[in-house]
Design an enzyme around this catalytic site. Structure first.
Site, PDB file in Angstrom:
ATOM      1  N   PHE A 140     -32.920  -7.556   3.394  1.00 35.73           N
ATOM      2  CA  PHE A 140     -32.756  -6.285   2.675  1.00 35.73           C
ATOM      3  C   PHE A 140     -34.089  -5.608   2.381  1.00 35.73           C
ATOM      4  CE2 PHE A 140     -28.498  -4.812   1.506  1.00 35.73           C
ATOM      5  CZ  PHE A 140     -27.789  -5.695   2.295  1.00 35.73           C
ATOM      6  N   ASP A 193       0.864  -1.188   0.000  1.00 34.69           N
ATOM      7  CA  ASP A 193       0.000   0.000   0.000  1.00 34.69           C
ATOM      8  C   ASP A 193       0.895   1.232   0.000  1.00 34.69           C
ATOM      9  OD1 ASP A 193      -3.278   0.173   0.986  1.00 34.69           O
ATOM     10  OD2 ASP A 193      -2.117   2.028   0.875  1.00 34.69           O
ATOM     11  N   ASN A 242     -24.974  -5.399  -6.467  1.00 38.24           N
ATOM     12  CA  ASN A 242     -25.144  -4.206  -5.633  1.00 38.24           C
ATOM     13  C   ASN A 242     -26.365  -3.395  -6.075  1.00 38.24           C
ATOM     14  OD1 ASN A 242     -23.110  -4.738  -3.890  1.00 38.24           O
ATOM     15  ND2 ASN A 242     -21.687  -3.196  -4.654  1.00 38.24           N
ATOM     16  N   LYS A 250     -22.057   4.660  -4.471  1.00 46.22           N
ATOM     17  CA  LYS A 250     -21.171   5.022  -5.592  1.00 46.22           C
ATOM     18  C   LYS A 250     -21.215   3.969  -6.700  1.00 46.22           C
ATOM     19  CE  LYS A 250     -17.193   2.406  -4.743  1.00 46.22           C
ATOM     20  NZ  LYS A 250     -16.668   1.379  -5.592  1.00 46.22           N
ATOM     21  N   CYS A 283     -19.870   1.543  -0.840  1.00 41.03           N
ATOM     22  CA  CYS A 283     -20.135   0.694  -2.013  1.00 41.03           C
ATOM     23  C   CYS A 283     -21.442   1.016  -2.726  1.00 41.03           C
ATOM     24  CB  CYS A 283     -20.117  -0.775  -1.608  1.00 41.03           C
ATOM     25  SG  CYS A 283     -18.471  -1.323  -1.149  1.00 41.03           S
ATOM     26  N   GLY A 287     -36.201   2.335   6.324  1.00 38.40           N
ATOM     27  CA  GLY A 287     -35.623   3.279   7.285  1.00 38.40           C
ATOM     28  C   GLY A 287     -34.886   4.371   6.549  1.00 38.40           C
TER      29      GLY A 287
END
Ligand code: UDX
Length: 436
Positions: free
Chosen positions: A252, A31, A211, A266, A263, A256
């Site tokens: 899911f 990194d 997603n 975007k 994730c 609320g």
């Protein structure tokens, strides 16, 4: 066992590196962030992730896991995982791929024939094809192997995933790449994990589609919450009733404050932008509505706070429970809780935010908010309490003892996790999104 490198040791890479070392591989984490490297080298997790500290300690004792900022150290590795972030670009909806490009470039001088570069980052469809030429010029091959890990369950999701997806090229090169990945994931595959082989675009799209689907499910139920609010229904009962149908499923469907994090928001925006580039914008234009429904929940929450305070929050002491985008995480990227806290501050409320793990990150993101790590202190004297991230300790609060701390017993349940009857029974004004 294989020697692996993992380029990018953030949420994804740190967990991946430690998990792969725990499977017996030798892993070199790379990194550019020295602080992160220092933490990891000392077996300290640089962020809150249950199970990661234990995994780091165990694997570092075995000397199979090391960290460096020097990319040339990856030379002994034959499989190189690219795990860097793809944040939303500063000037639009597209994903910023500069970290992916830099990560690949950093290892190119140190790889050659027989090596496999494996992309795990979430990227717009077409990225793997674009990178493959650069990788192949060294004699190495490229695969795309998207991750599906949830923060808070990242170790579990890495070691016992629902599926492994390999995006590989056609023919013998693809077969070799799949074999190399099989060797890396041998013990995961031995658990009976489903392995799906696909071409590059499909592998990239699997992640984005998954997603998008999850985001759609959440926004669907939140759209129903909007209707319940106007028509006078209870979205939690509605979710239970439709979720019992196993074609729909109850997971899911928690209405609320909606989704946030590094994730889902975007990724759906990058998908919209990429589909537009490809001339297929119409296919996913519904995702714009998914995003809009999601963001509307934050406004609605702030409006509800104002409504409960009789039309004005100016000068009201508001205590916000939760800063992380979800429980069991210290991640405050695109956190709905922080967005609502900031909106109420902007409307004149005196806001105190508490969170068990995320205060450090939250105060960096919203330095003008007041943070209080101690829950009791945060609640003392509150004129309004908002539960915005459903940490277990907030779900389990006793309405009677909290009533003794606050100035006025008024609570907004932004995650529909409290029992309205119990709170009302203890003298509270209880309001929630999508419930009477
Ligand atoms: C997500 C995906 O689940 C994961 O597979 C992918 O790799 C990365 O993105 P994560 O961002 O960790 O993982 O969070 P997730 O558990 O999916 O929750 C996302 C958001 O949705 C959170 O803000 C959560 O509070 C919200 N959510 C979730 C709801 O509002 N309602 C629900 O019913 C479920």
């Amino acid at each position: 066992m294989t020697t692996l490198s993992v380029v990018g040791v953030g949420y994804l890479g740190a967990v991946h590196a430690a998990s792969m070392a725990s499977l017996g591989h030798t892993v070199i984490g790379v990194d550019v962030d020295e602080r992160k490297l220092e933490d990891l080298a000392a077996a300290r997790a640089p962020f809150f992730e249950p199970g990661l500290p234990e995994l780091l300690e165990r694997t570092q004792d075995s000397a199979r896991l090391s960290f460096t900022s020097d990319a040339s150290v990856v030379a002994p590795a034959t499989v190189h995982f690219v795990c860097v972030g793809t944040p939303q670009s500063a000037d639009g909806l597209h994903a910023d791929l500069s970290h992916v490009d830099a990560a690949v470039d950093s290892i190119l001088p140190h790889i050659g024939p027989g090596h496999l570069v494996v992309g795990k980052s979430t990227v717009p469809v077409g990225t793997a094809e674009r990178l493959a030429g650069r990788v192949r010029a060294t004699g190495a091959e490229l695969a795309w192997n998207p991750e599906f890990l949830r923060e808070g369950k990242a170790v579990q999701d890495t070691l016992t995933p629902d599926r492994l997806v390999y995006g590989v090229p056609d023919g013998a090169a693809g077969e070799r790449a799949a074999q190399q990945l099989d060797e890396v994931y041998r013990s995961v595959l031995d658990l009976g994990t489903t392995r799906i082989i696909a071409d590059y675009p499909t592998a990239e799209l699997v992640k984005t589609a998954a997603n998008s689907f999850l985001a759609t499910k959440i926004s669907f139920i939140n759209a129903m919450a909007e209707l319940c609010e106007t028509a006078g229904g209870d979205v939690t009962v509605l979710a239970d009733a439709i979720g019992i149908d196993d074609r729909i499923g109850r997971k899911f469907l928690n209405a609320g404050l909606g989704f946030g994090g590094g994730c889902l928001p975007k990724d759906i925006r990058a998908f919209i932008a990429r589909a537009d580039d490809l001339g297929a914008g119409e296919a996913v234009s519904f995702l714009k509505e998914i995003d809009a429904i999601n963001l509307r929940r934050r406004d609605r929450m702030a409006d509800l706070a104002v409504e409960v305070c009789g039309g004005d929050v100016d000068g009201v002491h508001v205590t916000v429970l939760g800063a992380a985008f979800k429980p069991d995480s210290d991640d405050t990227r695109d956190s709905p809780a922080l967005a609502v806290a900031a909106a109420l501050r902007d409307r004149g409320a005196i806001v105190t935010v508490t969170d068990p793990e995320a205060i450090e990150n939250a105060s960096r993101r919203e330095p003008d908010l007041t943070f209080e790590p101690d829950l009791t202190t945060a609640l003392r004297g509150a004129g309004l309490v908002l539960l915005l991230t459903e940490w277990t300790q907030y779900r389990e609060l006793d309405p009677h003892s909290v009533a003794d701390l606050v100035d006025r017993p008024r609570i907004l349940d932004g995650r529909n996790v409290l029992d309205p009857a119990r709170w009302r029974g203890a003298g509270w004004t209880y309001r929630a999104l999508g419930r009477p």
